[in-house]
Design a protein around this motif. Structure first.
Motif, PDB file in Angstrom:
ATOM      1  N   TYR A 114     -17.119  15.363   7.216  1.00  0.00           N
ATOM      2  CA  TYR A 114     -16.042  14.440   7.569  1.00  0.00           C
ATOM      3  C   TYR A 114     -14.759  15.035   7.014  1.00  0.00           C
ATOM      4  O   TYR A 114     -14.687  15.369   5.829  1.00  0.00           O
ATOM      5  CB  TYR A 114     -16.292  13.062   6.967  1.00  0.00           C
ATOM      6  N   THR A 115     -13.742  15.170   7.868  1.00  0.00           N
ATOM      7  CA  THR A 115     -12.461  15.717   7.450  1.00  0.00           C
ATOM      8  C   THR A 115     -11.354  14.764   7.867  1.00  0.00           C
ATOM      9  O   THR A 115     -11.311  14.319   9.014  1.00  0.00           O
ATOM     10  CB  THR A 115     -12.211  17.098   8.094  1.00  0.00           C
ATOM     11  N   ALA A 116     -10.463  14.463   6.918  1.00  0.00           N
ATOM     12  CA  ALA A 116      -9.307  13.609   7.207  1.00  0.00           C
ATOM     13  C   ALA A 116      -8.058  14.295   6.675  1.00  0.00           C
ATOM     14  O   ALA A 116      -8.038  14.780   5.535  1.00  0.00           O
ATOM     15  CB  ALA A 116      -9.472  12.245   6.545  1.00  0.00           C
ATOM     16  N   TYR A 161     -10.736  16.833  -2.337  1.00  0.00           N
ATOM     17  CA  TYR A 161      -9.430  16.294  -1.975  1.00  0.00           C
ATOM     18  C   TYR A 161      -8.372  17.333  -2.321  1.00  0.00           C
ATOM     19  O   TYR A 161      -8.345  17.851  -3.439  1.00  0.00           O
ATOM     20  CB  TYR A 161      -9.155  15.002  -2.744  1.00  0.00           C
ATOM     21  N   THR A 162      -7.500  17.610  -1.354  1.00  0.00           N
ATOM     22  CA  THR A 162      -6.377  18.507  -1.564  1.00  0.00           C
ATOM     23  C   THR A 162      -5.106  17.729  -1.245  1.00  0.00           C
ATOM     24  O   THR A 162      -4.946  17.241  -0.121  1.00  0.00           O
ATOM     25  CB  THR A 162      -6.472  19.741  -0.636  1.00  0.00           C
ATOM     26  N   ALA A 163      -4.245  17.593  -2.235  1.00  0.00           N
ATOM     27  CA  ALA A 163      -2.994  16.840  -2.061  1.00  0.00           C
ATOM     28  C   ALA A 163      -2.020  17.627  -1.196  1.00  0.00           C
ATOM     29  O   ALA A 163      -2.036  18.868  -1.204  1.00  0.00           O
ATOM     30  CB  ALA A 163      -2.383  16.549  -3.424  1.00  0.00           C
ATOM     31  N   PRO A 164      -1.165  16.921  -0.471  1.00  0.00           N
ATOM     32  CA  PRO A 164      -0.115  17.610   0.279  1.00  0.00           C
ATOM     33  C   PRO A 164       0.792  18.373  -0.696  1.00  0.00           C
ATOM     34  O   PRO A 164       0.979  17.953  -1.836  1.00  0.00           O
ATOM     35  CB  PRO A 164       0.659  16.475   0.952  1.00  0.00           C
ATOM     36  N   LEU A 222      -8.957  15.576   2.963  1.00  0.00           N
ATOM     37  CA  LEU A 222     -10.176  15.137   2.297  1.00  0.00           C
ATOM     38  C   LEU A 222     -11.322  15.689   3.132  1.00  0.00           C
ATOM     39  O   LEU A 222     -11.386  15.452   4.344  1.00  0.00           O
ATOM     40  CB  LEU A 222     -10.272  13.615   2.237  1.00  0.00           C
ATOM     41  N   VAL A 223     -12.204  16.436   2.496  1.00  0.00           N
ATOM     42  CA  VAL A 223     -13.380  16.982   3.173  1.00  0.00           C
ATOM     43  C   VAL A 223     -14.605  16.486   2.420  1.00  0.00           C
ATOM     44  O   VAL A 223     -14.737  16.711   1.214  1.00  0.00           O
ATOM     45  CB  VAL A 223     -13.357  18.522   3.214  1.00  0.00           C
ATOM     46  N   PHE A 224     -15.483  15.803   3.142  1.00  0.00           N
ATOM     47  CA  PHE A 224     -16.729  15.298   2.585  1.00  0.00           C
ATOM     48  C   PHE A 224     -17.880  15.937   3.347  1.00  0.00           C
ATOM     49  O   PHE A 224     -17.866  15.983   4.580  1.00  0.00           O
ATOM     50  CB  PHE A 224     -16.803  13.770   2.712  1.00  0.00           C
ATOM     51  N   VAL A 225     -18.879  16.431   2.608  1.00  0.00           N
ATOM     52  CA  VAL A 225     -20.042  17.075   3.218  1.00  0.00           C
ATOM     53  C   VAL A 225     -21.299  16.483   2.596  1.00  0.00           C
ATOM     54  O   VAL A 225     -21.365  16.286   1.375  1.00  0.00           O
ATOM     55  CB  VAL A 225     -20.024  18.604   2.995  1.00  0.00           C
ATOM     56  N   THR A 226     -22.292  16.198   3.431  1.00  0.00           N
ATOM     57  CA  THR A 226     -23.588  15.717   2.936  1.00  0.00           C
ATOM     58  C   THR A 226     -24.690  16.175   3.864  1.00  0.00           C
ATOM     59  O   THR A 226     -24.462  16.404   5.058  1.00  0.00           O
ATOM     60  CB  THR A 226     -23.603  14.173   2.797  1.00  0.00           C
ATOM     61  N   ALA A 246     -18.864  11.072  10.732  1.00  0.00           N
ATOM     62  CA  ALA A 246     -18.881  12.490  10.386  1.00  0.00           C
ATOM     63  C   ALA A 246     -19.433  13.272  11.576  1.00  0.00           C
ATOM     64  O   ALA A 246     -20.107  12.713  12.445  1.00  0.00           O
ATOM     65  CB  ALA A 246     -19.754  12.707   9.159  1.00  0.00           C
ATOM     66  N   VAL A 247     -19.158  14.553  11.593  1.00  0.00           N
ATOM     67  CA  VAL A 247     -19.716  15.450  12.604  1.00  0.00           C
ATOM     68  C   VAL A 247     -20.940  16.109  11.979  1.00  0.00           C
ATOM     69  O   VAL A 247     -20.852  16.707  10.906  1.00  0.00           O
ATOM     70  CB  VAL A 247     -18.681  16.517  13.026  1.00  0.00           C
ATOM     71  N   CYS A 248     -22.088  15.984  12.661  1.00  0.00           N
ATOM     72  CA  CYS A 248     -23.349  16.485  12.105  1.00  0.00           C
ATOM     73  C   CYS A 248     -23.919  17.608  12.962  1.00  0.00           C
ATOM     74  O   CYS A 248     -23.875  17.545  14.192  1.00  0.00           O
ATOM     75  CB  CYS A 248     -24.369  15.354  12.004  1.00  0.00           C
ATOM     76  N   LYS A 249     -24.466  18.617  12.259  1.00  0.00           N
ATOM     77  CA  LYS A 249     -25.100  19.749  12.932  1.00  0.00           C
ATOM     78  C   LYS A 249     -26.456  20.007  12.286  1.00  0.00           C
ATOM     79  O   LYS A 249     -26.585  19.879  11.069  1.00  0.00           O
ATOM     80  CB  LYS A 249     -24.223  20.996  12.821  1.00  0.00           C
ATOM     81  N   PRO A 250     -27.451  20.381  13.082  1.00  0.00           N
ATOM     82  CA  PRO A 250     -28.790  20.631  12.524  1.00  0.00           C
ATOM     83  C   PRO A 250     -28.753  21.702  11.432  1.00  0.00           C
ATOM     84  O   PRO A 250     -28.027  22.689  11.549  1.00  0.00           O
ATOM     85  CB  PRO A 250     -29.596  21.135  13.723  1.00  0.00           C
ATOM     86  N   SER A 251     -29.546  21.459  10.359  1.00  0.00           N
ATOM     87  CA  SER A 251     -29.624  22.456   9.292  1.00  0.00           C
ATOM     88  C   SER A 251     -31.044  22.580   8.742  1.00  0.00           C
ATOM     89  O   SER A 251     -31.249  23.161   7.687  1.00  0.00           O
ATOM     90  CB  SER A 251     -28.657  22.119   8.156  1.00  0.00           C
TER      91      SER A 251
END
Length: 150
Positions: A108-110, A41-44, A52-56, A94-99
């Motif tokens: 997921y980015t908001a 989370y990065t505040a304005p 907010l960037v979430f990765v899984t 979320a946006v998913c890409k093969p790994s």
């Protein structure tokens, strides 16, 4: 005597073969597995929006159909009444890409505006994830990652 041994061996092969088929069938229906989940989370700041960037990583032998993400404050109704798959149905994906062979990396980015940050509860937040595999099995983790709003 050799006839009894032959029948025992034949019966063992049938039992073990059936157990092996069960294990293979069961392995194909395992629920998706989440791993390496992080939230940042990065505040304005001034005239710059935050985020907010979430990765899984999600692994599913049948493939991943969708990954839904919801950030929620610790001081909310979800803290008392656990999230359900139904609660997650209408949230963003979320946006998913093969790994990897059966794995995708989902992001997921908001954006967070100054108005969003001002109206958001301060303190601990959690990120809930609902992963759905191509075979319809699901995994819901209501606290896959945490972050703090100050």
């Amino acid at each position: 005597m050799s006839r009894r041994i032959a029948l025992s061996v034949a019966a063992s092969v049938v039992v073990l073969g059936g157990a092996g088929a069960f294990v293979v069938a069961y392995a194909g229906e395992q629920t998706p597995v989440l791993g390496h989940s992080t939230a940042r989370y990065t505040a304005p700041d001034g005239d710059r929006d935050g985020s907010l960037v979430f990765v899984t990583d999600v692994t599913a032998s049948s493939g991943v159909k969708s990954v839904k993400v919801l950030a929620w404050p610790q001081e909310s109704p979800f803290a008392e009444k656990e999230l359900t798959a139904k609660d997650m149905a209408a949230v963003e994906s979320a946006v998913c890409k093969p790994s990897g062979q059966d794995t995708v990396r989902c992001t997921y980015t908001a954006g967070v505006t100054a108005a969003d940050a001002e109206s958001s509860p301060r303190g601990a937040w959690h990120v809930a994830v609902l992963a759905t595999a191509q075979d319809g099995t699901t995994t819901l983790n209501p606290e896959a990652a945490d972050f703090t709003v100050r």
